[in-house]
Write an enzyme that holds these catalytic residues in place. Structure first.
Site, PDB file in Angstrom:
ATOM      1  N   HIS A  66     -15.657   5.996   0.646  1.00 41.79           N
ATOM      2  CA  HIS A  66     -15.943   6.870  -0.498  1.00 41.79           C
ATOM      3  C   HIS A  66     -16.925   7.979  -0.159  1.00 41.79           C
ATOM      4  O   HIS A  66     -17.159   8.874  -0.963  1.00 41.79           O
ATOM      5  CB  HIS A  66     -16.409   6.087  -1.734  1.00 41.79           C
ATOM      6  CG  HIS A  66     -17.501   5.115  -1.472  1.00 41.79           C
ATOM      7  ND1 HIS A  66     -17.260   3.752  -1.331  1.00 41.79           N
ATOM      8  CD2 HIS A  66     -18.830   5.287  -1.286  1.00 41.79           C
ATOM      9  CE1 HIS A  66     -18.425   3.143  -1.095  1.00 41.79           C
ATOM     10  NE2 HIS A  66     -19.377   4.050  -1.052  1.00 41.79           N
ATOM     11  N   HIS A  96     -25.930  10.394   2.685  1.00 40.89           N
ATOM     12  CA  HIS A  96     -24.495  10.586   2.480  1.00 40.89           C
ATOM     13  C   HIS A  96     -24.311  11.815   1.595  1.00 40.89           C
ATOM     14  O   HIS A  96     -25.286  12.396   1.122  1.00 40.89           O
ATOM     15  CB  HIS A  96     -23.870   9.336   1.814  1.00 40.89           C
ATOM     16  CG  HIS A  96     -24.440   9.069   0.468  1.00 40.89           C
ATOM     17  ND1 HIS A  96     -25.568   8.288   0.274  1.00 40.89           N
ATOM     18  CD2 HIS A  96     -24.092   9.541  -0.753  1.00 40.89           C
ATOM     19  CE1 HIS A  96     -25.852   8.263  -1.018  1.00 40.89           C
ATOM     20  NE2 HIS A  96     -24.989   9.028  -1.658  1.00 40.89           N
ATOM     21  N   HIS A  98     -21.706  14.038  -1.490  1.00 44.84           N
ATOM     22  CA  HIS A  98     -20.665  14.093  -2.525  1.00 44.84           C
ATOM     23  C   HIS A  98     -20.164  15.532  -2.535  1.00 44.84           C
ATOM     24  O   HIS A  98     -20.966  16.456  -2.400  1.00 44.84           O
ATOM     25  CB  HIS A  98     -21.243  13.734  -3.901  1.00 44.84           C
ATOM     26  CG  HIS A  98     -21.921  12.388  -3.933  1.00 44.84           C
ATOM     27  ND1 HIS A  98     -21.293  11.236  -4.340  1.00 44.84           N
ATOM     28  CD2 HIS A  98     -23.180  12.009  -3.552  1.00 44.84           C
ATOM     29  CE1 HIS A  98     -22.143  10.210  -4.258  1.00 44.84           C
ATOM     30  NE2 HIS A  98     -23.278  10.648  -3.764  1.00 44.84           N
ATOM     31  N   GLU A 108     -23.299  16.233  -7.837  1.00 47.61           N
ATOM     32  CA  GLU A 108     -23.402  15.237  -8.914  1.00 47.61           C
ATOM     33  C   GLU A 108     -24.367  15.755  -9.988  1.00 47.61           C
ATOM     34  O   GLU A 108     -23.994  15.859 -11.161  1.00 47.61           O
ATOM     35  CB  GLU A 108     -23.892  13.915  -8.326  1.00 47.61           C
ATOM     36  CG  GLU A 108     -22.887  13.352  -7.309  1.00 47.61           C
ATOM     37  CD  GLU A 108     -22.852  11.851  -7.269  1.00 47.61           C
ATOM     38  OE1 GLU A 108     -23.871  11.246  -6.924  1.00 47.61           O
ATOM     39  OE2 GLU A 108     -21.798  11.285  -7.605  1.00 47.61           O
ATOM     40  N   HIS A 121     -27.535  13.146  -0.430  1.00 47.12           N
ATOM     41  CA  HIS A 121     -28.451  12.121  -0.952  1.00 47.12           C
ATOM     42  C   HIS A 121     -29.114  11.385   0.203  1.00 47.12           C
ATOM     43  O   HIS A 121     -28.423  10.761   1.027  1.00 47.12           O
ATOM     44  CB  HIS A 121     -27.685  11.125  -1.833  1.00 47.12           C
ATOM     45  CG  HIS A 121     -27.275  11.704  -3.141  1.00 47.12           C
ATOM     46  ND1 HIS A 121     -26.248  11.191  -3.903  1.00 47.12           N
ATOM     47  CD2 HIS A 121     -27.754  12.764  -3.819  1.00 47.12           C
ATOM     48  CE1 HIS A 121     -26.124  11.905  -5.002  1.00 47.12           C
ATOM     49  NE2 HIS A 121     -27.034  12.874  -4.986  1.00 47.12           N
ATOM     50  N   THR A 201     -25.292   6.407  -8.391  1.00 47.94           N
ATOM     51  CA  THR A 201     -24.205   7.150  -9.048  1.00 47.94           C
ATOM     52  C   THR A 201     -22.839   6.539  -8.712  1.00 47.94           C
ATOM     53  O   THR A 201     -21.804   7.068  -9.102  1.00 47.94           O
ATOM     54  CB  THR A 201     -24.192   8.627  -8.610  1.00 47.94           C
ATOM     55  OG1 THR A 201     -23.913   8.675  -7.199  1.00 47.94           O
ATOM     56  CG2 THR A 201     -25.520   9.305  -8.922  1.00 47.94           C
ATOM     57  N   THR A 202     -22.857   5.431  -7.939  1.00 48.04           N
ATOM     58  CA  THR A 202     -21.616   4.697  -7.666  1.00 48.04           C
ATOM     59  C   THR A 202     -21.851   3.228  -8.036  1.00 48.04           C
ATOM     60  O   THR A 202     -22.995   2.761  -8.040  1.00 48.04           O
ATOM     61  CB  THR A 202     -21.234   4.755  -6.165  1.00 48.04           C
ATOM     62  OG1 THR A 202     -22.309   4.171  -5.413  1.00 48.04           O
ATOM     63  CG2 THR A 202     -21.010   6.181  -5.706  1.00 48.04           C
TER      64      THR A 202
HETATM   65  C1  SBR Z   1     -26.205  -1.057  -3.912  1.00 46.72           C
HETATM   66  C2  SBR Z   1     -25.951  -1.268  -2.436  1.00 46.72           C
HETATM   67  C3  SBR Z   1     -24.828  -0.300  -2.007  1.00 46.72           C
HETATM   68  N1  SBR Z   1     -24.989   1.028  -2.615  1.00 46.72           N
HETATM   69  C4  SBR Z   1     -26.011   1.842  -2.246  1.00 46.72           C
HETATM   70  O1  SBR Z   1     -26.840   1.510  -1.419  1.00 46.72           O
HETATM   71  C5  SBR Z   1     -26.082   3.218  -2.873  1.00 46.72           C
HETATM   72  C6  SBR Z   1     -27.154   4.037  -2.533  1.00 46.72           C
HETATM   73  C7  SBR Z   1     -27.277   5.305  -3.114  1.00 46.72           C
HETATM   74  C8  SBR Z   1     -26.315   5.761  -4.021  1.00 46.72           C
HETATM   75  S1  SBR Z   1     -26.509   7.360  -4.755  1.00 46.72           S
HETATM   76  N2  SBR Z   1     -25.092   8.118  -4.775  1.00 46.72           N
HETATM   77  O2  SBR Z   1     -26.945   7.130  -6.109  1.00 46.72           O
HETATM   78  O3  SBR Z   1     -27.445   8.074  -3.914  1.00 46.72           O
HETATM   79  C9  SBR Z   1     -25.248   4.952  -4.365  1.00 46.72           C
HETATM   80  C10 SBR Z   1     -25.123   3.667  -3.787  1.00 46.72           C
HETATM   81  C11 SBR Z   1     -25.547  -2.688  -2.176  1.00 46.72           C
HETATM   82  N3  SBR Z   1     -26.236  -3.563  -3.112  1.00 46.72           N
HETATM   83  C12 SBR Z   1     -27.549  -3.822  -3.071  1.00 46.72           C
HETATM   84  C13 SBR Z   1     -27.839  -4.759  -4.086  1.00 46.72           C
HETATM   85  C14 SBR Z   1     -26.631  -5.039  -4.751  1.00 46.72           C
HETATM   86  C15 SBR Z   1     -26.335  -5.871  -5.847  1.00 46.72           C
HETATM   87  C16 SBR Z   1     -25.005  -5.905  -6.293  1.00 46.72           C
HETATM   88  C17 SBR Z   1     -24.014  -5.136  -5.654  1.00 46.72           C
HETATM   89  C18 SBR Z   1     -24.328  -4.320  -4.561  1.00 46.72           C
HETATM   90  C19 SBR Z   1     -25.637  -4.275  -4.122  1.00 46.72           C
HETATM   91 ZN    ZN Z   2     -24.948   9.642  -3.547  1.00 41.01          ZN
END
Ligand code: SBR
Ligand code: ZN
Length: 258
Positions: A66, A96, A98, A108, A121, A201-202
């Site tokens: 993604h 990463h 978007h 975003e 980001h 945001t995901t």
């Molecule tokens: C979130 C984590 C995976 N996602 C991210 O690290 C993440 C970071 C930044 C953005 S953005 N676009 O907002 O900058 C989006 C996603 C895994 N994870 C950690 C704890 C946790 C609990 C349940 C499910 C997955 C989990």
């Molecule tokens: Zn992001």
């Protein structure tokens, strides 16, 4: 997608996330948001943002299906965020992007309703209070993300170093070494920022992010944006339009340090 009557209900895009992640609709601090500059509040108590990055902490570049993501060694405080609204030190974990299917959209966050072609980001976690990023990601002060807008203009040489590595991660779920990359080369000279309490945001859309959106964009050329769109989503689809639309502020105040 599934076909019910006339409408097509996309089962994968942001509008259906609430089915598996109710916080998408019921949350009080969802991201991104449209930053209406007139409604932000200048806060003279905000400290300057300090981003100290060590290129020796960059590890790999990956197409995770993604986005395109560069991961860092976050076992020590080599690359950290300090200052701004936060106390303490947040460790850089990854960055990463978007972007859109055309240059007119892709970011975003919006500023006064305007989108940029892409948004970078830089994701940091609170290493003073929590053991690792997964534990931090479920806490209200667990993550600090810096958002940098990419505006169409001159080709960006620092970005080109990243784009040149895309050949080895064209397909989803591919990863390659990406060492000695200094993320500060992707920052604008001025670190003025807006800040507010928000979320990932995901999915899982966790409400654990202290957002710092930089006022000054960096540039990217249309040709460079085409290189982002040469990456592949699942099923060989071009990776693009991987941005969530703006979410309601629900009474939140966006502050600025400029
Ligand atoms: C979130 C984590 C995976 N996602 C991210 O690290 C993440 C970071 C930044 C953005 S953005 N676009 O907002 O900058 C989006 C996603 C895994 N994870 C950690 C704890 C946790 C609990 C349940 C499910 C997955 C989990
Ligand atoms: Zn992001």
């Amino acid at each position: 997608t599934s076909y019910w009557g006339q409408g097509v209900i996309p089962l994968t895009g942001p509008s259906s996330w609430h089915q598996s992640f109710p916080v998408a609709k019921d949350g009080s601090r969802q991201s991104p948001v449209d930053i209406r500059n007139e409604e932000t509040e200048r806060d003279p108590t905000l400290q300057p943002l300090v981003l100290k990055y060590d290129p020796r902490s960059s590890k790999t570049i990956a197409n995770n299906g993604h986005s395109i993501q560069v991961d860092f060694d976050d076992t020590t405080d080599q690359s950290v965020l300090k200052g701004g609204p936060v106390t303490g030190s947040y460790r850089l974990r990854q960055f990463h992007f978007h972007w859109g299917s055309c240059d007119g959209r892709g970011s975003e966050h919006l500023v006064d309703g305007a989108s940029f072609a892409a948004e970078l980001h830089l994701v940091h976690w609170n290493s003073e209070k929590y053991a690792d990023v997964a534990n931090a990601a479920i806490e209200p002060d667990g993550l600090a993300v810096v958002g940098v807008f990419l505006k169409i203009g001159a080709a960006n040489p620092a970005l080109q170093k990243l784009l040149d590595a895309f050949d080895s991660v064209q397909k989803e779920n591919t990863k390659a070494d990406f060492k000695n990359f200094d993320p500060s080369t992707l920052l604008p000279p001025c670190l003025d920022f807006w800040t507010y309490l928000g979320s990932l945001t995901t999915p899982p859309l966790l409400e654990s992010v202290i957002w710092h959106v930089l006022k000054e964009p960096i540039t990217v050329s249309s040709g460079q944006m085409e290189q982002f769109r040469s990456l592949k989503f699942t099923a060989n689809k071009p990776m693009q339009d991987n941005f969530r639309p703006p979410q309601p502020l629900k009474g939140r105040k966006v502050r600025r340090n400029f």
